[in-house]
Enzyme design. Structure first.
Site, PDB file in Angstrom:
ATOM      1  N   SER A   1     -15.087  27.662  -0.994  1.00  0.00           N
ATOM      2  CA  SER A   1     -15.253  26.393  -0.283  1.00  0.00           C
ATOM      3  C   SER A   1     -15.467  25.244  -1.255  1.00  0.00           C
ATOM      4  O   SER A   1     -14.968  24.132  -1.051  1.00  0.00           O
ATOM      5  CB  SER A   1     -16.412  26.474   0.713  1.00  0.00           C
ATOM      6  N   TYR A   2     -16.197  25.500  -2.345  1.00  0.00           N
ATOM      7  CA  TYR A   2     -16.445  24.449  -3.328  1.00  0.00           C
ATOM      8  C   TYR A   2     -15.153  24.071  -4.039  1.00  0.00           C
ATOM      9  O   TYR A   2     -14.838  22.887  -4.201  1.00  0.00           O
ATOM     10  CB  TYR A   2     -17.500  24.920  -4.336  1.00  0.00           C
ATOM     11  N   CYS A   3     -14.389  25.070  -4.455  1.00  0.00           N
ATOM     12  CA  CYS A   3     -13.105  24.785  -5.113  1.00  0.00           C
ATOM     13  C   CYS A   3     -12.173  24.026  -4.169  1.00  0.00           C
ATOM     14  O   CYS A   3     -11.493  23.075  -4.580  1.00  0.00           O
ATOM     15  CB  CYS A   3     -12.445  26.074  -5.565  1.00  0.00           C
TER      16      CYS A   3
END
Length: 293
Positions: free
Chosen positions: A151-153
């Site tokens: 999700s961060y990427c």
């Protein structure tokens, strides 16, 4: 061309802690006037006092369009203009898609991507008036898709693409747009990630120097230099230019490098199951805001 930041009005989101707070102090030291936006009023006020030079604070959730627009209008009313926007607000969580907490996993995209979009939408009219500069804080995570950070990427790749698009849209209006790609900076958010064994395995198992944590001070100096120069791309550390230049092959290579780390991370989580929520004090503040505490 490097510009004198004396008297420039800089609005920074996510300014209560971490990179945002440190950048605010660095820019204040270069003569800028700071408008600090975040979720923690007491922390924001303390940072405003540390900045001096008439710095002020606004409490707003960047995912709430009405709230962030009201904050931008408040900054304009208080200072008369907005010369620079730094869209820095962000949260993180660790865990593969199979084991991550769904609410926290999705919230990372909401804050990092949609929050940046709504922040830019709120500030853009004022930047057009001042022919100002918008700096989007992305991440090295936009360059390398890493296991346990899906999700961060995705969110950081999203803000990178968004900022590139906005640059094309506002160039003829005299507004500059830049993107910053910091790696692991020694902030509460990164330290909070290390509370989760699954994430620690995935991060520390990366090849050196990709697993190294870098100090805050040189990172914020690089970001402040980017603001002064209206730099289009800022890599910190600078060796990230190598990853940027070779990013086309990254999705094909990384599964072989980090796939084994994902297996180890899931095994560690199975042995010590724990809700993989948002990391650090900033993540806790976001949780508290959504729960109405």
């Amino acid at each position: 061309m490097t510009r004198d930041l004396t008297g420039q009005v800089v609005m920074i989101t996510g300014a209560a802690r971490g990179l945002g707070a440190a950048l605010a102090r660095e820019l204040a030291g270069r003569g800028a006037r700071l408008a600090l936006v975040g979720l923690e009023p007491d922390e924001l006020q303390a940072q405003a006092e540390a900045c001096g030079n008439g710095a002020q604070a606004w409490t707003a959730d960047v995912t709430d369009q009405a709230a962030i627009s009201a904050a931008a209008e408040g900054v304009r009313a208080a200072f008369g203009r907005i010369d620079v926007l730094v869209a820095n607000a962000g949260v993180a969580t660790g865990g593969t898609l199979r084991i991550a907490d769904p609410v926290s996993y999705d919230r990372v995209v909401e804050v990092n991507l949609l929050g940046s979009i709504r922040t830019a939408r709120a500030a853009l009219p004022h930047l057009i008036d001042s022919k100002g500069f918008y700096l989007q804080i992305a991440s090295a995570a936009a360059l390398v898709p890493n296991a346990v950070m899906g999700s961060y990427c995705a969110s950081k790749s999203g803000v990178e693409a968004f900022a590139h698009s906005v640059r094309s849209e506002v160039r003829h209006l005299g507004v500059g747009v830049g993107i910053a790609y910091p790696l692991w900076i020694d902030t509460e958010m990164v330290r909070g990630m290390d509370e989760y064994p699954a994430f620690t395995i995935a991060r520390k198992g990366l090849p050196w120097p990709m697993n190294k944590t870098y100090p805050v001070a040189p990172a914020v100096r690089a970001l402040a230099d980017a603001v002064a120069a209206r730099r289009v791309h800022t890599m910190f550390p600078r060796w990230l230019w190598f990853l940027y230049a070779n990013r086309a092959i990254s999705p094909s290579v990384t599964p072989f490098v980090v796939g084994r780390l994902a297996r180890r991370a899931e095994k560690a989580h199975a042995q010590a199951p724990k809700r993989l929520g948002l990391t650090g004090a900033g993540g806790a503040a976001d949780d508290a805001t959504r729960s109405g505490e």
